[in-house]
Design a protein around this motif. Sequence first.
Motif, short mmCIF file in Angstrom:
data_model
loop_
_atom_site.label_atom_id
_atom_site.label_comp_id
_atom_site.label_asym_id
_atom_site.label_seq_id
_atom_site.Cartn_x
_atom_site.Cartn_y
_atom_site.Cartn_z
N GLU A 51 0.72 -1.44 0.05
CA GLU A 51 -0.05 0.06 -0.09
C GLU A 51 1.01 1.16 0.08
O GLU A 51 0.71 2.03 -0.95
CB GLU A 51 -1.11 -0.17 1.22
N GLY A 52 1.77 1.42 1.17
CA GLY A 52 2.80 2.46 1.17
C GLY A 52 3.48 2.36 2.22
O GLY A 52 3.16 1.59 3.31
N GLU A 57 9.66 2.28 7.12
CA GLU A 57 10.24 2.59 5.64
C GLU A 57 10.40 3.94 5.32
O GLU A 57 11.55 4.01 4.44
CB GLU A 57 9.05 1.78 4.80
N PRO A 63 11.14 -0.72 1.45
CA PRO A 63 10.06 -1.46 1.52
C PRO A 63 9.95 -2.42 2.58
O PRO A 63 10.66 -3.30 2.61
CB PRO A 63 9.23 -1.85 0.19
N PHE A 64 8.53 -2.52 3.25
CA PHE A 64 8.40 -3.55 4.09
C PHE A 64 9.49 -4.02 4.96
O PHE A 64 10.10 -5.06 4.99
CB PHE A 64 7.85 -4.82 3.43
N ASN A 90 5.46 -0.45 -3.60
CA ASN A 90 3.84 -0.02 -3.03
C ASN A 90 3.34 1.05 -3.93
O ASN A 90 3.80 1.25 -5.08
CB ASN A 90 4.37 0.76 -1.79
N HIS A 165 -2.99 -8.28 3.07
CA HIS A 165 -1.88 -7.37 3.56
C HIS A 165 -1.38 -7.85 4.97
O HIS A 165 -2.16 -8.20 5.76
CB HIS A 165 -2.37 -5.96 3.99
#
Length: 195
Positions: A51-52, A57, A63-64, A90, A165
Amino acid sequence: MPSDHHERDFPSFAALRAEALACTRCPLAACRTQVVFGAGDEHADLMFVGEGPGADEDRTGEPFVGRAGKLLTSLIEDIGLTRSDVYIANVVKCRPPGNRDPHPIEIDSCRPYLEAQIGFIQPKVLVTLGNFATKLLLDTKVGITKLRGQSHPFRDGAVVIPVLHPSAVLRNGGAALAQARADFVAIRRALANVS
Ligand code: URA
Protein backbone atom coordinates in the motif's frame (compact mmCIF):
# COMPACT_ATOMS: atom_id res chain seq x y z
CA MET A 1 -6.05 -3.45 -17.52
CA PRO A 2 -5.64 0.17 -18.67
CA SER A 3 -2.55 2.40 -18.79
CA ASP A 4 -0.02 0.11 -20.44
CA HIS A 5 3.57 0.88 -21.25
CA HIS A 6 4.43 3.61 -18.77
CA GLU A 7 8.03 2.38 -18.94
CA ARG A 8 8.24 4.16 -22.29
CA ASP A 9 8.03 7.44 -20.36
CA PHE A 10 11.43 6.71 -18.81
CA PRO A 11 14.66 5.87 -20.66
CA SER A 12 15.74 3.28 -18.08
CA PHE A 13 14.85 1.78 -14.73
CA ALA A 14 17.58 3.93 -13.17
CA ALA A 15 16.04 7.07 -14.70
CA LEU A 16 12.62 6.04 -13.40
CA ARG A 17 14.08 5.57 -9.93
CA ALA A 18 15.90 8.91 -10.03
CA GLU A 19 12.74 10.74 -11.07
CA ALA A 20 10.64 9.05 -8.38
CA LEU A 21 13.23 9.85 -5.69
CA ALA A 22 12.92 13.57 -6.52
CA CYS A 23 9.13 13.53 -6.98
CA THR A 24 6.95 16.43 -5.82
CA ARG A 25 3.77 15.45 -7.71
CA CYS A 26 1.54 15.14 -4.64
CA PRO A 27 1.25 16.52 -1.10
CA LEU A 28 2.98 13.48 0.45
CA ALA A 29 6.29 14.88 -0.82
CA ALA A 30 6.14 17.60 1.82
CA CYS A 31 5.92 15.24 4.80
CA ARG A 32 8.15 12.31 3.79
CA THR A 33 11.64 11.68 5.15
CA GLN A 34 12.48 9.91 1.91
CA VAL A 35 10.86 8.20 -1.06
CA VAL A 36 10.55 4.41 -0.77
CA PHE A 37 10.93 3.46 -4.42
CA GLY A 38 11.10 -0.34 -4.17
CA ALA A 39 13.70 -3.05 -3.70
CA GLY A 40 14.80 -6.42 -5.04
CA ASP A 41 15.53 -8.12 -8.34
CA GLU A 42 14.61 -5.91 -11.31
CA HIS A 43 14.24 -9.07 -13.41
CA ALA A 44 12.14 -11.01 -10.92
CA ASP A 45 9.29 -13.28 -12.05
CA LEU A 46 7.53 -12.44 -8.78
CA MET A 47 6.66 -8.90 -7.72
CA PHE A 48 4.79 -7.73 -4.62
CA VAL A 49 2.84 -4.49 -4.42
CA GLY A 50 1.90 -3.12 -0.99
CA GLU A 51 0.00 0.00 0.00
CA GLY A 52 2.52 2.58 1.12
CA PRO A 53 5.50 3.10 3.40
CA GLY A 54 5.06 3.20 7.18
CA ALA A 55 7.35 4.85 9.70
CA ASP A 56 10.15 2.25 9.44
CA GLU A 57 10.14 2.38 5.65
CA ASP A 58 10.09 6.21 5.63
CA ARG A 59 13.14 6.17 7.91
CA THR A 60 15.15 3.51 6.04
CA GLY A 61 14.01 4.02 2.42
CA GLU A 62 13.29 0.26 2.09
CA PRO A 63 9.83 -1.27 1.60
CA PHE A 64 8.41 -3.68 4.17
CA VAL A 65 11.08 -3.54 6.86
CA GLY A 66 8.82 -3.06 9.92
CA ARG A 67 6.62 -5.66 11.64
CA ALA A 68 4.50 -6.28 8.57
CA GLY A 69 7.70 -6.51 6.53
CA LYS A 70 9.11 -9.20 8.80
CA LEU A 71 5.95 -11.23 8.30
CA LEU A 72 6.12 -10.72 4.53
CA THR A 73 9.77 -11.82 4.54
CA SER A 74 8.94 -15.00 6.44
CA LEU A 75 6.02 -15.83 4.12
CA ILE A 76 8.38 -15.37 1.14
CA GLU A 77 10.97 -17.62 2.79
CA ASP A 78 8.32 -20.25 3.57
CA ILE A 79 7.86 -20.77 -0.18
CA GLY A 80 11.58 -21.25 -0.72
CA LEU A 81 12.53 -17.76 -1.89
CA THR A 82 14.33 -14.77 -0.37
CA ARG A 83 13.58 -11.06 -0.62
CA SER A 84 16.41 -10.68 -3.12
CA ASP A 85 14.68 -13.15 -5.50
CA VAL A 86 11.60 -10.93 -5.78
CA TYR A 87 10.78 -7.26 -6.29
CA ILE A 88 8.82 -5.33 -3.65
CA ALA A 89 7.10 -1.99 -4.27
CA ASN A 90 4.10 -0.01 -3.09
CA VAL A 91 1.10 1.82 -4.56
CA VAL A 92 2.33 5.09 -3.04
CA LYS A 93 6.03 5.67 -2.54
CA CYS A 94 5.84 8.24 0.25
CA ARG A 95 4.47 7.68 3.74
CA PRO A 96 0.94 8.96 4.37
CA PRO A 97 1.12 10.85 7.69
CA GLY A 98 0.12 8.76 10.68
CA ASN A 99 -0.21 5.73 8.35
CA ARG A 100 -3.59 6.94 7.09
CA ASP A 101 -4.98 5.44 3.87
CA PRO A 102 -3.55 7.01 0.73
CA HIS A 103 -5.89 9.54 -0.90
CA PRO A 104 -7.06 9.05 -4.51
CA ILE A 105 -5.00 12.03 -5.73
CA GLU A 106 -1.89 10.49 -4.16
CA ILE A 107 -2.59 7.11 -5.74
CA ASP A 108 -3.19 8.71 -9.15
CA SER A 109 -0.04 10.83 -8.92
CA CYS A 110 2.12 7.84 -8.01
CA ARG A 111 0.54 5.34 -10.39
CA PRO A 112 2.82 6.07 -13.37
CA TYR A 113 5.84 5.04 -11.27
CA LEU A 114 4.26 1.72 -10.30
CA GLU A 115 3.08 1.08 -13.85
CA ALA A 116 6.56 1.82 -15.17
CA GLN A 117 8.15 -0.47 -12.56
CA ILE A 118 5.83 -3.27 -13.69
CA GLY A 119 6.62 -2.44 -17.33
CA PHE A 120 10.38 -2.72 -16.81
CA ILE A 121 10.33 -5.73 -14.49
CA GLN A 122 7.62 -7.65 -16.41
CA PRO A 123 6.85 -10.02 -13.55
CA LYS A 124 4.95 -13.18 -14.43
CA VAL A 125 3.21 -13.24 -11.06
CA LEU A 126 2.16 -9.96 -9.48
CA VAL A 127 1.03 -10.25 -5.87
CA THR A 128 -1.16 -7.44 -4.57
CA LEU A 129 -0.98 -7.06 -0.80
CA GLY A 130 -4.35 -5.86 0.48
CA ASN A 131 -7.16 -3.80 -0.98
CA PHE A 132 -5.36 -0.75 -2.35
CA ALA A 133 -2.98 -2.59 -4.66
CA THR A 134 -5.65 -5.12 -5.63
CA LYS A 135 -8.25 -2.51 -6.55
CA LEU A 136 -5.72 -0.47 -8.49
CA LEU A 137 -4.14 -3.26 -10.52
CA LEU A 138 -7.29 -5.31 -11.13
CA ASP A 139 -9.35 -2.17 -11.71
CA THR A 140 -12.09 -3.52 -9.46
CA LYS A 141 -14.15 -2.49 -6.48
CA VAL A 142 -14.42 -6.08 -5.25
CA GLY A 143 -12.74 -6.54 -1.88
CA ILE A 144 -9.69 -8.63 -1.06
CA THR A 145 -11.63 -11.28 0.88
CA LYS A 146 -13.46 -12.31 -2.31
CA LEU A 147 -10.41 -12.16 -4.59
CA ARG A 148 -7.56 -13.49 -2.45
CA GLY A 149 -5.58 -16.59 -3.25
CA GLN A 150 -6.74 -16.86 -6.87
CA SER A 151 -4.96 -16.04 -10.13
CA HIS A 152 -6.57 -13.21 -12.07
CA PRO A 153 -5.45 -12.54 -15.66
CA PHE A 154 -3.25 -9.46 -16.09
CA ARG A 155 -1.59 -8.16 -19.22
CA ASP A 156 0.98 -10.04 -21.37
CA GLY A 157 0.09 -13.44 -19.93
CA ALA A 158 0.97 -12.42 -16.37
CA VAL A 159 -1.36 -13.07 -13.44
CA VAL A 160 -2.31 -11.06 -10.37
CA ILE A 161 -2.73 -12.96 -7.10
CA PRO A 162 -4.28 -10.83 -4.37
CA VAL A 163 -3.35 -11.77 -0.80
CA LEU A 164 -4.20 -10.36 2.62
CA HIS A 165 -2.03 -7.41 3.60
CA PRO A 166 0.53 -8.54 6.22
CA SER A 167 -0.59 -5.69 8.54
CA ALA A 168 -4.15 -7.09 8.40
CA VAL A 169 -2.77 -10.55 9.16
CA LEU A 170 -0.93 -9.14 12.19
CA ARG A 171 -4.11 -7.41 13.34
CA ASN A 172 -6.41 -10.39 12.83
CA GLY A 173 -4.21 -13.26 14.05
CA GLY A 174 -4.49 -17.05 13.61
CA ALA A 175 -7.16 -17.57 10.95
CA ALA A 176 -5.79 -14.72 8.83
CA LEU A 177 -2.29 -16.17 9.08
CA ALA A 178 -3.59 -19.53 7.87
CA GLN A 179 -5.25 -17.76 4.93
CA ALA A 180 -2.04 -15.89 4.13
CA ARG A 181 -0.07 -19.14 4.15
CA ALA A 182 -2.63 -20.71 1.81
CA ASP A 183 -2.34 -17.67 -0.49
CA PHE A 184 1.43 -18.11 -0.61
CA VAL A 185 1.00 -21.74 -1.62
CA ALA A 186 -1.09 -20.42 -4.53
CA ILE A 187 1.77 -18.04 -5.38
CA ARG A 188 4.28 -20.89 -5.40
CA ARG A 189 2.02 -22.95 -7.68
CA ALA A 190 1.52 -20.06 -10.09
CA LEU A 191 5.28 -19.52 -10.24
CA ALA A 192 5.89 -23.20 -10.95
CA ASN A 193 3.47 -22.92 -13.89
CA VAL A 194 5.29 -20.02 -15.50
CA SER A 195 8.91 -21.08 -15.08
N1 URA B 1 3.01 -1.63 4.48
C1 URA B 1 2.99 -1.43 3.15
O1 URA B 1 1.95 -1.51 2.51
N2 URA B 1 4.13 -1.16 2.55
C2 URA B 1 5.30 -1.09 3.20
O2 URA B 1 6.30 -0.84 2.55
C3 URA B 1 5.28 -1.31 4.59
C4 URA B 1 4.13 -1.58 5.21
